[in-house]
Design a protein around this motif. Structure first.
Motif, PDB file in Angstrom:
ATOM      1  N   VAL A 254       6.016   7.532  10.974  1.00  0.00           N
ATOM      2  CA  VAL A 254       5.564   6.343  11.687  1.00  0.00           C
ATOM      3  C   VAL A 254       5.262   5.278  10.640  1.00  0.00           C
ATOM      4  O   VAL A 254       4.634   5.567   9.613  1.00  0.00           O
ATOM      5  N   VAL A 255       5.693   4.057  10.877  1.00  0.00           N
ATOM      6  CA  VAL A 255       5.401   2.947   9.964  1.00  0.00           C
ATOM      7  C   VAL A 255       3.983   2.467  10.270  1.00  0.00           C
ATOM      8  O   VAL A 255       3.671   2.079  11.397  1.00  0.00           O
ATOM      9  N   THR A 256       3.089   2.538   9.271  1.00  0.00           N
ATOM     10  CA  THR A 256       1.696   2.127   9.484  1.00  0.00           C
ATOM     11  C   THR A 256       1.417   0.715   8.985  1.00  0.00           C
ATOM     12  O   THR A 256       0.507   0.051   9.476  1.00  0.00           O
ATOM     13  N   HIS A 257       2.189   0.233   7.993  1.00  0.00           N
ATOM     14  CA  HIS A 257       1.925  -1.113   7.460  1.00  0.00           C
ATOM     15  C   HIS A 257       3.165  -1.620   6.738  1.00  0.00           C
ATOM     16  O   HIS A 257       3.837  -0.859   6.030  1.00  0.00           O
ATOM     17  N   VAL A 258       3.444  -2.896   6.892  1.00  0.00           N
ATOM     18  CA  VAL A 258       4.545  -3.545   6.179  1.00  0.00           C
ATOM     19  C   VAL A 258       4.017  -4.845   5.596  1.00  0.00           C
ATOM     20  O   VAL A 258       3.397  -5.653   6.309  1.00  0.00           O
ATOM     21  N   ASP A 259       4.207  -5.052   4.287  1.00  0.00           N
ATOM     22  CA  ASP A 259       3.898  -6.343   3.665  1.00  0.00           C
ATOM     23  C   ASP A 259       4.927  -6.638   2.591  1.00  0.00           C
ATOM     24  O   ASP A 259       5.893  -5.881   2.426  1.00  0.00           O
ATOM     25  N   ALA A 260       4.752  -7.661   1.815  1.00  0.00           N
ATOM     26  CA  ALA A 260       5.754  -8.102   0.840  1.00  0.00           C
ATOM     27  C   ALA A 260       5.872  -7.147  -0.337  1.00  0.00           C
ATOM     28  O   ALA A 260       6.886  -7.126  -1.029  1.00  0.00           O
ATOM     29  N   SER A 261       4.866  -6.302  -0.566  1.00  0.00           N
ATOM     30  CA  SER A 261       4.913  -5.431  -1.744  1.00  0.00           C
ATOM     31  C   SER A 261       5.215  -3.969  -1.437  1.00  0.00           C
ATOM     32  O   SER A 261       5.645  -3.232  -2.319  1.00  0.00           O
ATOM     33  N   ALA A 262       4.983  -3.517  -0.173  1.00  0.00           N
ATOM     34  CA  ALA A 262       5.163  -2.098   0.121  1.00  0.00           C
ATOM     35  C   ALA A 262       5.301  -1.848   1.614  1.00  0.00           C
ATOM     36  O   ALA A 262       4.887  -2.668   2.440  1.00  0.00           O
ATOM     37  N   VAL A 263       5.875  -0.693   1.926  1.00  0.00           N
ATOM     38  CA  VAL A 263       5.930  -0.184   3.299  1.00  0.00           C
ATOM     39  C   VAL A 263       5.205   1.158   3.274  1.00  0.00           C
ATOM     40  O   VAL A 263       5.482   2.011   2.428  1.00  0.00           O
ATOM     41  N   ARG A 264       4.217   1.310   4.187  1.00  0.00           N
ATOM     42  CA  ARG A 264       3.492   2.594   4.241  1.00  0.00           C
ATOM     43  C   ARG A 264       3.955   3.361   5.478  1.00  0.00           C
ATOM     44  O   ARG A 264       3.953   2.837   6.591  1.00  0.00           O
ATOM     45  N   LEU A 265       4.339   4.611   5.229  1.00  0.00           N
ATOM     46  CA  LEU A 265       4.775   5.513   6.299  1.00  0.00           C
ATOM     47  C   LEU A 265       3.814   6.686   6.351  1.00  0.00           C
ATOM     48  O   LEU A 265       3.267   7.106   5.335  1.00  0.00           O
TER      49      LEU A 265
END
Length: 182
Positions: free
Chosen positions: A146-157
């Motif tokens: 599940v994708v928990t966070h997306v920003d310009a520096s990283a994607v957290r799964l």
């Protein structure tokens, strides 16, 4: 032939049987311990008839309790004492180590690319085995991620079955219109 023999024996038994009924009556009146063979051999007088009721034998008190431990039994003087082997003390069984949880699967997703939408929104794409998926916050992939966070520096799964978080770092974005690095 066999049929004829059977018929002759049956006829003979019918004729002889009434003559032997008085022997049957005499056997039933004798005590049970005396058999017809003993009467014929003259052994009937040497044996006593069995009593109709058996009386219990008179037993004295037991020398020891047969159900107690072996040390409590009294042994005769002729028998040497039995050697007893020392009994090792019981040790608490060490509990088996808890099974290790299965290791998480390797991270199957890699950074594929990013775009800026006409509205200015950042779109991040990940690739897995030749498939390209868009990483949006809250998106659920079929393999438990599940994708928990997306920003310009990283994607957290997050790998949901084991509650393990993974971070995919994104390459830095270089704006060609910005001032050159010094």
């Amino acid at each position: 032939m066999l049929l004829l023999a059977t018929a002759l024996v049956s006829a003979w038994l019918l004729l002889v049987r009434p003559a032997t009924d008085h022997l049957h009556d005499q056997v039933n009146t004798k005590p049970a311990a005396v058999s017809i063979a003993q009467q014929g051999l003259g052994l009937a007088s040497t044996r006593k008839p069995l009593p109709s009721v058996l009386r219990p034998a008179a037993f004295g008190p037991a020398a020891a309790d047969p159900f107690s431990s072996r040390q409590d039994l009294t042994l005769s003087a002729a028998a040497p004492p039995m050697p007893t082997a020392p009994v090792p003390p019981l040790q608490a069984a060490t509990p088996a180590p808890a099974p290790q949880p299965s290791p998480p699967p390797p991270m199957p997703y890699r950074f594929f690319g990013r775009l800026a939408s006409p509205a200015g929104e950042l779109l991040v794409f990940l690739a897995k085995e030749g498939q390209v998926v868009q990483a949006q916050t809250g998106a659920t992939f079929g393999d438990g991620f599940v994708v928990t966070h997306v920003d310009a520096s990283a994607v957290r799964l997050r790998y949901v079955p084991l509650a393990i978080d993974h971070t995919i770092a994104l390459p830095t974005f270089h704006d060609p219109e910005a001032a050159p690095p010094r």
